[in-house]
Every structure is written in structure tokens, then in C-alpha cells.
Scaffold this active site. Structure first.
Site, PDB file in Angstrom:
ATOM      1  N   ASP B  52       0.847  -1.333   0.002  1.00 45.58           N
ATOM      2  CA  ASP B  52       0.059  -0.183   0.060  1.00 45.58           C
ATOM      3  C   ASP B  52       1.037   1.286  -0.094  1.00 45.58           C
ATOM      4  O   ASP B  52       1.998   1.344   0.312  1.00 45.58           O
ATOM      5  CB  ASP B  52      -0.953  -0.087   1.312  1.00 45.58           C
ATOM      6  CG  ASP B  52      -2.072  -0.977   1.265  1.00 45.58           C
ATOM      7  OD1 ASP B  52      -2.489  -1.114   0.026  1.00 45.58           O
ATOM      8  OD2 ASP B  52      -2.585  -1.322   2.077  1.00 45.58           O
ATOM      9  N   TYR B 124       7.642  -9.735   7.291  1.00 48.10           N
ATOM     10  CA  TYR B 124       7.304  -8.327   7.340  1.00 48.10           C
ATOM     11  C   TYR B 124       7.868  -7.890   8.691  1.00 48.10           C
ATOM     12  O   TYR B 124       8.195  -8.721   9.754  1.00 48.10           O
ATOM     13  CB  TYR B 124       6.029  -8.128   7.397  1.00 48.10           C
ATOM     14  CG  TYR B 124       5.363  -8.089   5.846  1.00 48.10           C
ATOM     15  CD1 TYR B 124       5.269  -7.005   5.303  1.00 48.10           C
ATOM     16  CD2 TYR B 124       4.556  -9.387   5.618  1.00 48.10           C
ATOM     17  CE1 TYR B 124       4.405  -7.293   4.054  1.00 48.10           C
ATOM     18  CE2 TYR B 124       4.076  -9.418   4.622  1.00 48.10           C
ATOM     19  CZ  TYR B 124       3.980  -8.211   3.593  1.00 48.10           C
ATOM     20  OH  TYR B 124       3.311  -8.442   2.377  1.00 48.10           O
TER      21      TYR B 124
END
Lengths: 277, 277
Positions: B52, B124
């Protein structure tokens, strides 16, 4: 009528420098916009230092006068609230423009106090990352140098720059013609901090250069830094510094380090003057 | 015909996310522009993860195929050269747009290899700064939380999330309808590093959350982080986690942490598959 002194931190990345310029986003322009809203009148700031595009500040100062309704002790929170809001018409996904100025302190000062003319000294910090592999997350916050730097030689060179000298050799063209180019540097301190290992040719580190002086010529800290880097890479030697100073010629000194490593860290005032009533 | 796999680092601040969109600056769009120049043909990338707006990457992957003259081992340097140049028509004083993508590796892979479909897992990292006084220089690179966080409770909560579960409660609306919302989280590791003291109410620290899993639902790491933060501030307790997972309802989980703290750190492949010829 009141006279107010601000202490200001900013990330200079997305500003065309301190000084107000029509149609460009500048730190002074952004602060005057916000304080004009808060004070319900047109506010004009006197900043201490006209930092260039890309230069940052931990402790810039600016003063302004006016008759305004808002109490001085409410200004900091109100200004930070307005400064953190996304500018009108900007997409909120564009993170880079939000909250890049923060007011650290607001204080009332005597009517005749001036943020620039009453400053008796300043501290700048210049940040270098010495590493083979570039770090894109710090590209706007330091000068990245891929050749290993000899810190001891840089420290020795810095010792020759300390004191009262004619610093004409460290003045960039494009600055104001000064009556005198003599300044006093009280201290140049270099320190190194190791960074996490990467796959580069040597262990990466951050080298900070702290320069404290009574005043600075145009681009002086960036040329001091460039000269110290040229010593660190062996292009110049510490023994060259006295000759460079004596030559009073910009061409003899090292290169100009880029703006994004430079931070205006502190401004010093005569405390008696700042608080007298 | 060749198939090429890229390893990519980027600062997501000034991008409207990974995915190509007409008229917007995106990571995929920028890379396709540069590789189309290098390969002298229209290049289309298959990225591993559609990050994003504002999300960063240390190790995004993308593959593309084509018949091109440039040798694969020259691509990295040539691409980084083009990526670091200021975009046409942009003022060079606008530092923020330069060099915010870096190619870390380019390698040739078998023709049937696909950067997304062949990924078997990802790591992540989510970065939090726990501090009272905001740090404007890190505003785009972490989530700043001014209330002191209880790290031990957060670690305990994370232990209940590890393993194979239906993670429907951690899926944001707006993602694709998935056939299954069952995923396996191999590890969630939390670690804390103290930051330099400031004048805040408690000692500032950076808390990193590393999440390794076989696949992730839309916004899953950001909702996991928001839920852990809610545990850290006492809004939820570690014992709530099993119930939240069993409820399969987004409303039961914590808030969604903002994008700027998230880094796609690593993508894992079956090495036999990646290198077979």
C-alpha cells in the site's frame, strides 16, 4: 503588543529552504501561514538562520511581534496541530508533506529582542554515513560516503580550524558581501557510531561533526565538512589546513558537502538580554 | 527469451503504493519505466506483494520476461543509475523524490518461475517508536505511540497468534475475497532497542515486530500490530487473542496500524524451483 520567540524543529527535505518565496513551500512561509491563522493577523517572522533547501533543524529560532488574542502558552499546541494537518488539496497518501515542522517551545521575550541580531552563537551538526552500500532510508538525512574515512586525520584537521580565523576560504560565492570574514569557532567535535553490519566492503558507521561558533559565513559548515571529508579520504592532509586558511581562497579548500546532512542544532543568546523586562 | 527476478528496496513515502496506476507515481510504474528504457521494449513486472501507499520494502521481489540485448549482470548498476536521477521537470531541490528505489539483486530464473505464485513465505517487519515527544525525522518510517507499551504482554499475545489459524479477524475489508482465510504464521518476534533520552515522560525506545508466515491477508500485519499495540496499552489482554481468532470477525480485533511503520523484509522461495534449468 507582545514579542514572541519560537524554537523550531524541521525536516528540510520537502522545503525550498527557510526563506519565504512566492509560490514555493518554505519553512518561513509555512510558519507565517499557521501563525497568521492563530493570531488572526498577518504575522512576519524574523528567523535566526536562512537555511538552504534540504537543510534540517533541531533548534531554529524565530521571533515575531503583534497584538493577538491567543495566550502565548497555548500557541505551541495550536501551531503543532495546524502544522500536522495535511495541506488543503494534497492527497493524504502523500505522507512526506505532513508534520515536517514541530514547534518545540514558545516564550515571550522583551520587545527589543530579535532572534537573529541577538544571537551570540550557533551549533550545527553535520551527519555522514560512511558505508559502501547506500541506505535509501537515510538519503535525505545524511551524506553517504562509500570510501572509508580516516577519523583521526579528520580530527587533527578540525583542530587547526578551531579558534579565531579569517574564514574567507570557507565562504561560498552567492552569499552576502560581509564586512569581515573573521569568525570564531569554539569547538569542532567529531564522533563515530557503528551501524548494523551490511554486505559492504567495510563496517558501516555514522560520523557526526558538531561545530559551535559565534557566526557562520554562507555554506561555511558544508565547506568545512567537505574539507574534512577530503582529509578523511586522503585527498588533503591535516597539515594543509593552515595554508588553506592563510590563502583566503575558496578554491584551496575542499568540496561543499550536500545540504541534506546539515542540521541547525542550537542558537545561543545572552540569557540576561533574552529575559530582561 | 529470458526470465529475470529482481530484489528491490524502496522508501514508500512518496509512492501511491506498488501497483501501476495511470497518472500516479507507483513503485511498479517507476520500475517498468526504467526497465523499459534498459531493455528497449515495454516491460511488465509481476511483483510479489502489492504494498500500500506509504509501506516500505527491504526485499520486495518482481519478475519479468523478454528478449533483450542488455546482459543480466549489467542491469543492476544501470537501473540504479536511472532510478537515482531526478525525474524530468522536477526541481532538484526537491530531495524527496530522488533515489527512493534501489535494486539489490538481479538474477536469471527458469522460464516458468513467477515472483508471486512461487513464493512460499514472507517476512514483514513493523517498526514502532514508543515515545512521548514526536520525532519528525522518523514520521514516515515508524508508528509513534506516546503511551508506554507493556512489551511482555505483547509478546504473550503474539504467542497466541503463532501457528495455523483462520485469520479472518485480521483481514481488512477491500481485499480480494479469498477462498480460504487460513494461514500459517511461523514466527512473531518482538524486540526493543532503547533510543537516546529526550525530555518525555518515559525513556523512548524502538519496538520491532517481525512476522514470518506462508501468506498474508489484506492488511493482516497492520491489524496484528494494531492488536498487539492495544494489548501493550492495556485496552486488550493477551487472553483475549484466542477468542478474537475464534470469532472470525474484524470488529473484535484491534485497530489497523498505519502504513508507514511496515516493511516487506524478505520473500522466500523454494530454492530448487528458483534455480532449476
Amino acid at each position: 503588543m507582545k514579542n514572541v520567540l519560537l524554537t523550531i524543529e524541521y525536516d528540510g527535505t520537502n522545503f525550498c529552504g527557510w526563506q519565504r518565496q512566492p509560490g514555493l513551500r518554505t519553512v518561513q512561509g509555512e510558519l507565517e501561514r499557521v501563525f497568521s491563522i492563530l493570531c488572526a493577523q498577518s504575522v512576519q517572522l524574523n528567523g535566526t538562520s536562512r537555511t538552504d533547501a534540504g537543510v534540517h533543524a533541531y533548534g531554529q529560532r524565530a521571533s515575531f511581534r503583534g497584538d493577538f488574542g491567543i495566550p502565548v502558552d497555548r500557541m505551541q499546541m495550536a501551531a503543532n496541530h495546524l502544522l500536522a494537518a495535511p495541506p488543503k488539496g494534497k492527497k493524504s497518501s502523500f505522507q512526506g508533506l505532513q508534520g515536517d515542522i514541530r514547534i518545540k517551545n514558545v516564550t515571550e521575550v522583551p520587545m527589543d529582542f530579535h532572534a537573529r541580531f541577538d544571537a551570540v552563537g550557533k551549533k550545527y551538526i553535520y551527519k555522514i554515513q560512511n558505508r559502501t552500500i547506500p541506505d535509501i532510508f537515510h538519503r535525505n538525512y545524511c551524506y553517504q560516503i562509500p570510501k572509508v574515512l580516516d577519523l583521526e586525520s579528520m580530527k587533527e584537521a578540525a583542530s587547526y580550524m578551531t579558534g579565531t580565523h579569517d574564514f574567507k576560504c570557507f565562504q561560498a560565492a552567492g552569499g552576502k558581501e560581509m564586512e569581515s570574514t573573521v569568525r570564531t569557532i569554539y569547538q569542532i567535535r567529531l564522533y563515530q557510531r557503528m551501524l548494523p553490519e551490511d554486505s559492504g566492503e567495510f563496517s558501516p558507521s555514522e560520523i557526526s561533526i558538531e561545530v559551535v561558533g559565534d557566526g557562520f559565513l554562507y555554506n561555511m559548515v558544508r565547506i568545512i565538512t567537505g574539507t574534512l571529508v577530503d582529509v578523511g579520504t586522503g585527498k588533503l592532509s591535516p597539515e594543509n589546513i593552515s595554508g588553506i586558511l592563510a590563502g583566503k581562497n575558496r578554491q584551496l579548500a575542499g568540496h561543499t558537502a550536500p545540504p541534506q546532512g546539515l542540521y541547525l542544532a542550537e542558537v545561543y543568546y545572552n540569557e540576561a538580554k533574552r529575559s530582561q523586562r
